[in-house]
Structures are given as C-alpha cells and as structure tokens.
Design a protein around this motif. Structure first.
Motif, PDB file in Angstrom:
ATOM      1  N   ALA A   1       0.054-107.560  12.037  1.00  0.00           N
ATOM      2  CA  ALA A   1       0.249-107.099  10.659  1.00  0.00           C
ATOM      3  C   ALA A   1       1.159-105.878  10.619  1.00  0.00           C
ATOM      4  O   ALA A   1       1.912-105.686   9.660  1.00  0.00           O
ATOM      5  CB  ALA A   1      -1.100-106.793  10.006  1.00  0.00           C
ATOM      6  N   GLY A   2       1.101-105.066  11.689  1.00  0.00           N
ATOM      7  CA  GLY A   2       2.000-103.918  11.746  1.00  0.00           C
ATOM      8  C   GLY A   2       3.451-104.334  11.897  1.00  0.00           C
ATOM      9  O   GLY A   2       4.343-103.756  11.261  1.00  0.00           O
ATOM     10  N   ARG A   3       3.705-105.346  12.711  1.00  0.00           N
ATOM     11  CA  ARG A   3       5.084-105.807  12.891  1.00  0.00           C
ATOM     12  C   ARG A   3       5.666-106.331  11.583  1.00  0.00           C
ATOM     13  O   ARG A   3       6.836-106.085  11.259  1.00  0.00           O
ATOM     14  CB  ARG A   3       5.145-106.894  13.959  1.00  0.00           C
ATOM     15  N   TYR A   4       4.853-107.058  10.818  1.00  0.00           N
ATOM     16  CA  TYR A   4       5.369-107.730   9.629  1.00  0.00           C
ATOM     17  C   TYR A   4       5.011-107.002   8.333  1.00  0.00           C
ATOM     18  O   TYR A   4       5.190-107.563   7.247  1.00  0.00           O
ATOM     19  CB  TYR A   4       4.855-109.170   9.596  1.00  0.00           C
ATOM     20  N   ARG A   5       4.516-105.783   8.446  1.00  0.00           N
ATOM     21  CA  ARG A   5       4.196-105.013   7.246  1.00  0.00           C
ATOM     22  C   ARG A   5       5.432-104.895   6.352  1.00  0.00           C
ATOM     23  O   ARG A   5       6.518-104.527   6.803  1.00  0.00           O
ATOM     24  CB  ARG A   5       3.720-103.603   7.651  1.00  0.00           C
ATOM     25  N   GLY A   6       5.251-105.245   5.093  1.00  0.00           N
ATOM     26  CA  GLY A   6       6.353-105.206   4.136  1.00  0.00           C
ATOM     27  C   GLY A   6       7.126-106.500   4.023  1.00  0.00           C
ATOM     28  O   GLY A   6       7.859-106.703   3.053  1.00  0.00           O
ATOM     29  N   ASP A   7       6.979-107.381   4.998  1.00  0.00           N
ATOM     30  CA  ASP A   7       7.681-108.670   4.961  1.00  0.00           C
ATOM     31  C   ASP A   7       6.851-109.758   4.288  1.00  0.00           C
ATOM     32  O   ASP A   7       7.401-110.787   3.876  1.00  0.00           O
ATOM     33  CB  ASP A   7       8.024-109.134   6.375  1.00  0.00           C
ATOM     34  N   LEU A   8       5.532-109.570   4.224  1.00  0.00           N
ATOM     35  CA  LEU A   8       4.621-110.595   3.709  1.00  0.00           C
ATOM     36  C   LEU A   8       3.898-110.073   2.475  1.00  0.00           C
ATOM     37  O   LEU A   8       3.497-108.904   2.435  1.00  0.00           O
ATOM     38  CB  LEU A   8       3.591-110.989   4.771  1.00  0.00           C
ATOM     39  N   TYR A   9       3.718-110.932   1.495  1.00  0.00           N
ATOM     40  CA  TYR A   9       3.000-110.502   0.304  1.00  0.00           C
ATOM     41  C   TYR A   9       1.498-110.663   0.484  1.00  0.00           C
ATOM     42  O   TYR A   9       0.715-109.996  -0.207  1.00  0.00           O
ATOM     43  CB  TYR A   9       3.464-111.297  -0.925  1.00  0.00           C
ATOM     44  N   ALA A  10       1.053-111.514   1.420  1.00  0.00           N
ATOM     45  CA  ALA A  10      -0.376-111.786   1.580  1.00  0.00           C
ATOM     46  C   ALA A  10      -0.670-112.205   3.002  1.00  0.00           C
ATOM     47  O   ALA A  10       0.205-112.727   3.719  1.00  0.00           O
ATOM     48  CB  ALA A  10      -0.832-112.877   0.608  1.00  0.00           C
ATOM     49  N   TRP A  11      -1.919-111.984   3.407  1.00  0.00           N
ATOM     50  CA  TRP A  11      -2.423-112.452   4.701  1.00  0.00           C
ATOM     51  C   TRP A  11      -3.662-113.309   4.500  1.00  0.00           C
ATOM     52  O   TRP A  11      -4.540-112.948   3.705  1.00  0.00           O
ATOM     53  CB  TRP A  11      -2.821-111.266   5.590  1.00  0.00           C
ATOM     54  N   ASP A  12      -3.736-114.431   5.214  1.00  0.00           N
ATOM     55  CA  ASP A  12      -5.020-115.095   5.404  1.00  0.00           C
ATOM     56  C   ASP A  12      -5.710-114.336   6.526  1.00  0.00           C
ATOM     57  O   ASP A  12      -5.480-114.605   7.713  1.00  0.00           O
ATOM     58  CB  ASP A  12      -4.829-116.570   5.779  1.00  0.00           C
ATOM     59  N   VAL A  13      -6.534-113.359   6.151  1.00  0.00           N
ATOM     60  CA  VAL A  13      -7.132-112.479   7.149  1.00  0.00           C
ATOM     61  C   VAL A  13      -8.145-113.241   7.988  1.00  0.00           C
ATOM     62  O   VAL A  13      -8.130-113.195   9.215  1.00  0.00           O
ATOM     63  CB  VAL A  13      -7.780-111.256   6.473  1.00  0.00           C
ATOM     64  N   VAL A  14      -9.046-113.946   7.319  1.00  0.00           N
ATOM     65  CA  VAL A  14     -10.055-114.753   8.004  1.00  0.00           C
ATOM     66  C   VAL A  14      -9.921-116.190   7.536  1.00  0.00           C
ATOM     67  O   VAL A  14      -9.844-116.467   6.332  1.00  0.00           O
ATOM     68  CB  VAL A  14     -11.469-114.219   7.738  1.00  0.00           C
ATOM     69  N   ASN A  15      -9.907-117.109   8.466  1.00  0.00           N
ATOM     70  CA  ASN A  15      -9.684-118.519   8.174  1.00  0.00           C
ATOM     71  C   ASN A  15     -10.872-119.355   8.661  1.00  0.00           C
ATOM     72  O   ASN A  15     -11.302-119.210   9.812  1.00  0.00           O
ATOM     73  CB  ASN A  15      -8.401-118.988   8.877  1.00  0.00           C
ATOM     74  N   GLU A  16     -11.423-120.165   7.768  1.00  0.00           N
ATOM     75  CA  GLU A  16     -12.428-121.186   8.109  1.00  0.00           C
ATOM     76  C   GLU A  16     -13.667-120.581   8.769  1.00  0.00           C
ATOM     77  O   GLU A  16     -14.039-120.931   9.889  1.00  0.00           O
ATOM     78  CB  GLU A  16     -11.786-122.276   8.983  1.00  0.00           C
TER      79      GLU A  16
END
Length: 490
Positions: A153-168
């Motif tokens: 998340a640190g590498r892509y901070r600012g590049d993504l509007y959202a994260w699927d933090v926890v999946n399934e």
C-alpha cells in the motif's frame, strides 16, 4: 485504436452514416465527423451519478493483444488487477518483489484516465509457499501481514482509489473462514488489517470483499454483523465489495435490498467481480437469460445511490477464469472469445441509459428524404437489386497500417426469420486472414460469408455480428453495398 463505423445503404457520397472515432489518451471516444459516436459503457456509467464501470485486467493480453487493450481503454473507467497484486505474484520469495506486472497495469490505467482498485491485501488464497508453509505463530503472522500492507500500500499510495483490504473472510454459514490469519489472530486480524491500511494510505477507500453475499443470506448476515461491530469500534472501513460471480437465472431477488442495507450503514457498495456463467454449450435462450440477469444487476446498483460502480471480472469469455474453475461452465462475460459483443453487452448498455442503438442503426439519424444531403451518389446511380429486410453496419475496429480488424453487424429488419443467410460484399485491395461467426471465402475483391451451422437464423429484430482480420494494399474504403440472400441491405 481507431474505430470507424459505416452503415451502407443505397450508395451515397458519405454513405449517409459514416462515423470515424478515435480514442483520446483518456480512453474516450471523440467524434471525428458531424455524426454522433455511440456512447461507451464508461461514459454512460459516469452519467449515472458519477459511477464507474470497470473490468479486471491481466498483464499478458494487455501487453500482447491490441484489441484487448483497445476495448479495455474505450469501455471501462476502472481497473482491477486480476492476479498481479496478489501476494504470491508480488512476493514469490520472501523479501524479493516482482512489481513489473502490477506496475504495467497501473500505468495503463493512468494513461487512459481510469481509477484502480487494489486487489487484494489480505486473503487466504494465492499466498506464496514460504508464507503458507512457514509455520508462523500469531505474533509473526501479524508482523508479516502488517509489513506486507506497509510495503504494498505504501508503494501504490496515491495511485489507487480503493483497496480490497480483506478478501473472502467468511464461510457460507456466516462463520469466519479458518484461514491462516484467523488461526493466528482470530477475528482481530480484520481490524488490524484495516487500521494498518488506513495508516499507510489514509486517502484510499477501504473495502471488505466477498462472494455469495449478493442476496440476504447467512453469509451476508455474518458480514453485516461484523461491519456493524467494526464501525461501532471506529475501525476505518468505507465500503463493501460484492463480488457477484453468478449463475444464469440465479440472481438473488434480494440483491437490491442487500445493497441498500449496507449503504444505510453509511458505506459505499461496489459490484467488484461481476460475471454470470452458464452450462456449456451456450445457446440463444441462455444468452438472453444472461442478458436479462446482467440488466437486473445493473438496475439493482443504479437503484441505490451509494452503489458507486460495477466491475466485470474480465473482458472476454476466452480469457475468463470460469471454464478453468467450474467444469462444463463458461461464457460469463460481455464479449465472446473473438471480442464480439454479446446480448449481455447490449443489456448493460441499455440499463446504463444507452439509446443510440450501437451497431444496429445510425446513431446520427437516418436520411428520411432518401437523398444524400451531402451530395450525389458517387456511383451515379442506385446500385439496383431487390431491397431486402436487412441493414448492415461495417466497422473498422483497429487499423495498423498494413492490416486491420473489421466487424459487420447484420440486422433483420423484417417480420420473418432469415434462414441460412449468405452475405456478399466487395473490398478491393484487401486479403482475408481470418473470419469468425460465419464461413468466410474470398474470390478476388468479392467476399462471401455464409451462416454458421450453429447459428443459421437471424430472427426479426435480431442481429448477427461477424468479425475478420485482413491485410491490405493501400487505402481501403468501406463496401458500397451489402447483399443478404441476394437482397440489397439498407
């Protein structure tokens, strides 16, 4: 990618209905003639309260298939990595990262003015073997999980509007999945993951994402209860991802109601991995039911203001995960394996408010007077021949100089079925490489396409969609005339 649409009628200088469009760097269609280009799915979704319409991409066809790239850029405003951001892809060996595939997709999205969903930070599946088989205790697992979130998340901070933090995170009965994370930390791993993700990327929207939670059932109830608890304890969770890997004819009747109850918690909701599979082989009845189901899902989202967008899990049937996962099932997406638009595509288009009849009629309007407002017929006369109950659109989908890909749309405008059809037209300076959805032959500049055995009839009001790839010598003009079973199409 340049897409040029021609509708051939009785020959007129401009063919009455010539559209030339080009993709801007943002991936949107810009008209290059007075006629109006058809709307894209991304444009239509944006007009519905700023919603996005996205797709999952995978890096290999993105780097090697020009048509895959073109459709991805033109039709979709949001992108999810299908596999390239999963832990085993990013860190196959502990401490050794492979960023290039994920970066490539993000760079593509930036170039085409698309938002990106990060998928996924914490999941029980597709973990590297060093992690799955490492025998780590709870304290070590938490450290590994939080470090992974910090690095990625640190590498892509600012590049993504959202994260699927926890999946399934859930079983079908609404209990927590007994993953390595749950074994090591209990349910608290979910809270730890969200708090860490918010610390690292405070401007991103943070989602919990799952499948079989489309309707109100034990699994979605378990998720609902968890989310209520997380919100009550101030955990930074902003959205619910409803995957929506569905089966034809089985869209839950409580879909909209379920979306609404999560929205009523003050959360955004997104349809994150939509596909609707069927038992193979496909037929017209299954494809129509699939179209109806896609429309139902889109309408359910549009009915809830906080349902902010829809992402389909891939572009075309051939590259879908479904046939490799569900034996005997397939054909789940909006495009078939040759990138032809399926009935589901048109159902989504209409549900989003499209009304310019893409590929079937002139988006710019017909010529009611029967004369060419722009000048006389270059051929000097009407081509003659009996007029038939059909019209044809001709589209240059992609042109790379010494070759091009084309599409032809035949619509039955009459009141009776057209059986065992044969389409004929002339394309000088062109040599056929490959054609699909019909039996293609070429004799000089004359092309003949006969109905395929598996789909020999065009019903009234329906249309057939053909595609081909060809080489060319010099400039190529659109065919002046199409005949179907000897009748000139209008």
């Amino acid at each position: 990618m340049t897409e040029t649409r021609h509708r051939t009628g009785r020959v007129r200088r401009s063919l009455g209905l010539l559209l030339t469009s080009a993709l801007t760097a943002a991936g949107l269609l810009v008209t290059a003639s007075p006629a109006q280009a058809e709307s894209t799915l991304r444009e239509l979704a944006a007009q519905k309260g700023g919603r996005h319409f996205g797709t999952a991409l995978t890096v290999n066809p993105l780097n090697s298939d020009s048509q895959y790239r073109s459709i991805a850029a033109a039709q979709f405003s949001a992108v999810t990595h299908e596999n390239e951001m999963k832990w085993e892809s990013l860190e196959p060996q502990r401490g050794q990262y492979n960023w290039a595939p994920a970066d490539s997709i993000i760079n593509f999205a930036k170039a085409n003015n698309q938002i990106v969903r990060g998928h996924t930070l914490v999941w029980h599946s597709q973990l590297p073997s060093w992690l799955n088989n490492g025998g780590f205790n709870g304290t070590q697992l938490r450290s590994l999980m939080e470090n992974h979130i910090e690095v990625v998340a640190g590498r892509y901070r600012g590049d993504l509007y959202a994260w699927d933090v926890v999946n399934e995170a859930f079983n079908e009965d609404g209990t927590f999945r007994n993953s390595i994370w749950y074994q090591g930390m209990g349910r608290n791993y979910i809270e730890y993951a969200f708090r860490k993700a918010h610390e690292v990327d405070p401007n991103a929207k943070l989602y919990i994402n799952d499948y079989n939670i489309e309707g109100i059932n034990a699994k979605s109830n378990g998720l609902y209860n968890l989310v209520v608890d997380l919100l009550n304890r101030g955990v930074p969770i902003h959205g619910i991802g409803i995957q929506s890997h569905l089966i034809v004819g089985q869209v839950p009747s409580t879909f909209q109601q379920n979306i609404q109850r999560f929205a009523d918690l003050g959360l955004d909701v997104a349809i994150t991995e939509l596909d609707i599979r069927m038992q193979m082989p496909a037929n017209s009845a299954k494809l129509q039911q699939q179209a109806n189901d896609y429309k139902t899902v889109v309408n359910a989202c549009l009915a809830v203001s906080r349902c902010i967008g829809i992402t389909v899990w891939g572009i075309d049937d051939e590259r879908s995960w479904v046939p490799y996962t569900f034996s005997g099932e397939g054909a789940p997406l909006l495009y078939d394996g040759q990138y032809n638009r399926k009935p589901a595509w048109y159902a989504v288009y209409e549900a989003l408010g499209g009304n310019d009849d893409p590929g079937g009629s002139d988006p710019g309007g017909s010529d009611p007077g029967g004369s060419d407002p722009g000048g006389s017929d270059p051929g000097g006369s009407d081509p003659g021949g009996p007029s038939g109950p059909c019209d044809v659109d001709y589209v240059v989908v992609n042109d790379w100089g010494n070759g091009f890909q084309g599409a032809i749309y035949i619509r039955n405008t009459g009141s009776s079925p057209i059986n065992n059809w044969t389409l004929q037209f002339s394309l000088p300076n062109v040599y056929l490489n490959n054609g699909w959805n019909g039996d293609w032959t070429q004799n000089g500049s004359q092309f003949t396409v006969r109905a395929p055995s598996w789909n020999p009839t065009i019903q009234p009001g329906q249309r057939a969609e053909l595609g081909f790839v060809a080489g060319k010598n010099g400039n190529v003009s659109a065919p002046n005339q199409f005949t179907l079973n000897g009748n000139v199409c209008s």
